[in-house]
Design an enzyme around this catalytic site. Structure first.
Site, short mmCIF file in Angstrom:
data_model
loop_
_atom_site.label_atom_id
_atom_site.label_comp_id
_atom_site.label_asym_id
_atom_site.label_seq_id
_atom_site.Cartn_x
_atom_site.Cartn_y
_atom_site.Cartn_z
N THR A 151 56.41 56.88 40.61
CA THR A 151 55.84 57.17 39.30
C THR A 151 54.97 56.00 38.86
OG1 THR A 151 57.72 58.55 38.68
CG2 THR A 151 56.42 57.63 36.88
N THR B 143 49.77 53.36 40.21
CA THR B 143 49.52 53.15 41.64
C THR B 143 50.03 54.33 42.45
OG1 THR B 143 49.83 50.79 41.22
CG2 THR B 143 49.64 51.46 43.51
N ASP C 225 56.24 53.82 46.31
CA ASP C 225 56.19 53.62 44.86
C ASP C 225 55.58 52.26 44.56
OD1 ASP C 225 56.52 54.13 42.19
OD2 ASP C 225 58.71 54.20 42.24
N GLY C 226 55.15 52.10 43.31
CA GLY C 226 54.63 50.82 42.85
C GLY C 226 55.74 49.90 42.37
N ALA C 227 55.36 48.77 41.81
CA ALA C 227 56.32 47.82 41.25
C ALA C 227 55.61 47.00 40.19
CB ALA C 227 56.89 46.91 42.34
N LYS D 85 61.06 46.96 38.61
CA LYS D 85 60.42 48.23 38.37
C LYS D 85 60.92 48.78 37.04
CE LYS D 85 60.31 51.23 41.69
NZ LYS D 85 58.95 51.61 41.22
N GLY D 86 60.24 49.82 36.55
CA GLY D 86 60.70 50.45 35.33
C GLY D 86 59.72 50.42 34.19
N GLU E 228 64.00 56.56 40.59
CA GLU E 228 63.27 55.84 41.63
C GLU E 228 64.25 55.09 42.54
OE1 GLU E 228 59.02 54.93 39.37
OE2 GLU E 228 60.64 53.47 39.25
N LYS F 136 50.70 41.67 40.93
CA LYS F 136 52.14 41.92 40.86
C LYS F 136 52.94 41.00 41.78
CE LYS F 136 51.07 45.16 38.06
NZ LYS F 136 51.24 46.59 38.32
#
Length: 223
Positions: free
Chosen positions: A25, A28, A80-82, A93-94, A102, A120
């Protein structure tokens, strides 16, 4: 090229015909899902996606990716992104308030690929406030516990409506600033032992690969 998009396009080409893919989500992950959908349509890949939020579910569906869930399949790979990545590939994350599902999907996957831009990448986690999902009734005692642990804590507020952010699970998100996090794995376990905490945004020891878009090109990191 947009550095997030650069990393996302590279990750999309890690997906093989027949894979079940955990779909992250955020901004990215958005690029990744779009590119995976393009490959599904143009290359006729037989791929299914396990979304980690309503946002990624709707995007995947509109991109031509068949949707499934953990009740039916384990993911072969999750992407997933971070919000932060340290040299040991620990993550925060979050930022999109989807870290609980996730973490469930990423933990179930055979491989977990993280896609980020170079902003990041950090020496140590902690500059980004740590998201903590809590049951609404437990909000006050959890806040007090986090403050006793040395964190500055706030309830995440919505943009565009009054009141707190409500996750897809019906819970609230606390943003806890601990400063530099020296032992991410230890803090992850300690936070999840607090009654009322559903999940926190530290992902320690989960990432199998980080693909970072940088001004010098792609940077690939592995444990």
């Amino acid at each position: 090229m947009n550095l997030k998009k650069m990393a996302a396009l590279r990750a999309a080409h890690e997906i093989r015909d027949g894979d079940v893919v955990g779909l992250g989500t955020g901004s990215t992950a958005h690029y990744f899902i779009r590119e995976l959908g393009r490959r599904v349509l143009e290359e006729e890949l037989d791929v299914m996606g396990i979304p980690t939020s309503y946002q990624s579910m709707f995007l995947a569906s509109s991109s031509g990716i068949r949707i499934t869930g953990l009740s039916e399949h384990d993911p072969d790979v999750a992407v997933d992104g971070a919000d932060e990545v340290d040299p040991q590939l620990n993550l925060i994350k979050g930022g999109g308030a989807a870290h609980t599902l996730e973490k469930i999907v990423d933990s179930a996957a055979e491989r977990f690929i993280v896609i980020v831009d170079e902003s990041k990448l950090v020496d140590r986690l902690g500059a980004f406030p740590l998201p903590v999902e809590v049951i609404p009734a437990a909000c006050r005692p959890v806040m007090e516990t986090l403050e006793s642990m040395g964190a500055d804590v706030s309830i995440r507020s919505c943009e565009g409506k009054d009141g707190p952010v409500v996750t897809d699970n019906g819970n609230f998100v606390l943003d806890a600033s601990f400063g530099v996090i020296h032992e991410p794995g230890d803090l992850e376990v300690r936070l999840n032992s607090i009654p009322g905490v559903v999940e926190n945004g530290i992902f320690s020891g989960l990432a199998d690969m980080v693909i970072a878009g940088t001004s010098d090109g792609l940077k690939i990191m592995k444990p």
